[in-house]
Design an enzyme around this catalytic site. Structure first.
Site, PDB file in Angstrom:
ATOM      1  N   GLY A   1       0.833  -1.206   0.000  1.00 55.28           N
ATOM      2  CA  GLY A   1       0.000   0.000   0.000  1.00 55.28           C
ATOM      3  C   GLY A   1       0.863   1.250   0.000  1.00 55.28           C
TER       4      GLY A   1
ATOM      5  N   ASP B   1       1.443  -4.293  10.929  1.00 56.46           N
ATOM      6  CA  ASP B   1       1.260  -5.497  10.120  1.00 56.46           C
ATOM      7  C   ASP B   1       0.186  -6.380  10.761  1.00 56.46           C
ATOM      8  OD1 ASP B   1       1.486  -7.826   8.724  1.00 56.46           O
ATOM      9  OD2 ASP B   1       3.622  -8.137   9.127  1.00 56.46           O
TER      10      ASP B   1
ATOM     11  N   ALA C   1      -3.612  -8.057   2.383  1.00 52.61           N
ATOM     12  CA  ALA C   1      -3.345  -9.367   1.787  1.00 52.61           C
ATOM     13  C   ALA C   1      -2.097  -9.321   0.927  1.00 52.61           C
ATOM     14  CB  ALA C   1      -4.538  -9.776   0.904  1.00 52.61           C
TER      15      ALA C   1
ATOM     16  N   SER D   1     -11.783 -13.729  -3.833  1.00 53.19           N
ATOM     17  CA  SER D   1     -11.383 -13.534  -5.235  1.00 53.19           C
ATOM     18  C   SER D   1     -12.013 -14.584  -6.135  1.00 53.19           C
ATOM     19  CB  SER D   1      -9.862 -13.666  -5.313  1.00 53.19           C
ATOM     20  OG  SER D   1      -9.441 -13.740  -6.650  1.00 53.19           O
TER      21      SER D   1
ATOM     22  N   TYR E   1      -2.460 -18.574  -4.037  1.00 53.84           N
ATOM     23  CA  TYR E   1      -3.317 -17.419  -3.747  1.00 53.84           C
ATOM     24  C   TYR E   1      -4.790 -17.843  -3.703  1.00 53.84           C
ATOM     25  CZ  TYR E   1      -5.703 -12.968  -4.494  1.00 53.84           C
ATOM     26  OH  TYR E   1      -6.542 -11.885  -4.387  1.00 53.84           O
TER      27      TYR E   1
ATOM     28  N   VAL F   1      -4.235  -6.310 -16.295  1.00 52.70           N
ATOM     29  CA  VAL F   1      -3.931  -5.912 -17.672  1.00 52.70           C
ATOM     30  C   VAL F   1      -4.288  -4.446 -17.942  1.00 52.70           C
ATOM     31  CG1 VAL F   1      -6.140  -6.791 -18.600  1.00 52.70           C
ATOM     32  CG2 VAL F   1      -4.137  -6.603 -20.085  1.00 52.70           C
TER      33      VAL F   1
ATOM     34  N   ILE G   1      -0.621  -7.965 -26.710  1.00 53.67           N
ATOM     35  CA  ILE G   1      -1.778  -8.812 -26.386  1.00 53.67           C
ATOM     36  C   ILE G   1      -1.318 -10.260 -26.457  1.00 53.67           C
ATOM     37  CG2 ILE G   1      -4.059  -9.563 -27.158  1.00 53.67           C
ATOM     38  CD1 ILE G   1      -4.486  -6.798 -28.354  1.00 53.67           C
TER      39      ILE G   1
ATOM     40  N   ARG H   1      -0.419 -16.681 -22.923  1.00 57.13           N
ATOM     41  CA  ARG H   1       0.347 -17.086 -21.735  1.00 57.13           C
ATOM     42  C   ARG H   1      -0.061 -18.489 -21.317  1.00 57.13           C
ATOM     43  NH1 ARG H   1      -0.138 -11.939 -17.641  1.00 57.13           N
ATOM     44  NH2 ARG H   1       1.675 -10.825 -18.383  1.00 57.13           N
TER      45      ARG H   1
END
Ligand code: UD1
Length: 311
Positions: A37, A57, A81, A123, A147, A191, A207, A274
């Site tokens: 941050g 923390d 996170a 997420s 993750y 992106v 791309i 990718r």
């Protein structure tokens, strides 16, 4: 007016959440370690008397407990996170500490000090490479990164706390969030943040693949509003919900929008897709609407125009 404690307050999503809470008249206690941050993200918030910031923390023993004990907030929004999928592959131990262990510390502080509500930054990564379209909350978690695994584990942990101890827990499954203050530093950053930087610098973008891949890009302003609703709306149940628009936008459409604003920048180049890239990802936004009264409002083109207009 409520008092809300926000961890990760100086981050991309955190700083927008803090600003919206303050604008709605709430008191906010922020926590950030400044690992990823930035204090500058809170420049507006720090001018408000209703905002207090603590540099510490959340994963360190005793810190959250002491702050929650002192603040006695009406809700905690836990956004601190390790935020990069790539970093979780390189440092799975740190991912565990920040994305699982710290969640337990926050949950336990909430339980010990009677915090009635906890909002958690989950997420769409928990869905892994599931081909289901649109992704709905009934699709089983099948993460493909440390993750995603940590986010899935933490959701289960928190919902167990909700059932056991009676606090309300909201797990917010953010899709592809974009907007001001997103960090474009790594090739694996979002992106849109990468494209925004490159177009501003007058450089073309690359791309990966044919550009036909689609994502459910959701503005950080909408995500922050979803956090405010989850923390403050009366009478909502515990649960998980996608925080998304329900709409798919292709990378070609994103590039076309940038190209319209930056006609002098060289055309996008194409490179091999990718490895591990998923082609289509989109969520259903129905549950968040039903349980939080949340609907995304910022069309992708407007969100991009806002980014491009920024100094
Ligand atoms: C997200 C994660 C990624 C993870 C993946 C797992 C973020 C920012 N990324 O990726 O780390 O591996 O979920 O499902 O959270 N792209 C380009 N050019 C660029 C950068 C990206 O074409 O310069 C493409 C990517 O190949 C991808 C699309 O843009 O097809 C979106 O990329 P990204 O923003 O990283 O999001 P996810 O693919 O959803």
């Amino acid at each position: 007016m409520s008092h809300i404690l926000v961890t990760g307050a100086a981050g991309f999503i955190g700083s927008h959440t803090v600003e919206q809470l303050l604008a709605a008249g709430h008191r906010v206690t922020g926590i950030d370690s400044f690992r990823t941050g930035h204090r500058a993200n809170l420049a507006n918030a720090l001018r408000e008397p209703a905002f207090a910031l603590h540099e510490t923390d959340v994963a360190a023993a005793g810190t959250v407990d002491a702050l929650v004990a002192a603040a006695r907030p009406d809700a905690v929004i836990h956004l601190a996170a390790l935020v990069s999928v790539q970093e979780s592959m390189l440092h799975p131990d740190l991912n565990y500490t920040l994305n699982v262990h710290a969640v337990q510390l926050v949950a336990e502080a909430a339980r010990r000090h009677g915090v009635p509500r906890l909002v958690f930054a989950s997420s769409a990564a928990i869905y892994g490479d599931s081909p289901v379209l649109p992704l709905h909350e009934g699709v089983p978690a099948q993460p493909i990164s440390p993750y995603g695994a940590a986010k899935a584990a933490s959701e289960v942990l928190l919902l167990g706390y909700a059932r056991s101890f009676g606090l309300t827990v909201r797990c917010q499954r953010y899709f592809n969030v974009f907007g001001p203050r997103q960090d474009p530093a790594s090739p694996y950053s979002g992106v849109i943040s990468i494209f925004n930087r490159r177009y501003r610098e007058g450089r073309g973008v690359t791309i990966y693949g044919d550009g036909g891949q689609t994502r459910d890009f959701v503005s950080v302003h909408d995500v922050a509003r979803a956090n405010v609703l989850a923390a403050t709306r009366a009478g909502i149940p515990s649960g998980v919900a996608n925080i998304c628009t329900g709409r798919a936008t292709s990378l070609r459409e994103v590039v076309a929008e940038f190209a319209r604003h930056f006609p002098a920048v060289p055309k996008a180049e194409f490179a091999a897709a990718r490895p591990g890239d998923i082609v289509h990802s989109r969520g259903t936004a129905i549950l968040a609407e039903r349980e939080l009264g949340f609907q995304a409002q910022v069309p992708v083109a407007d969100g991009l125009a806002e980014l491009i207009r920024l100094p």
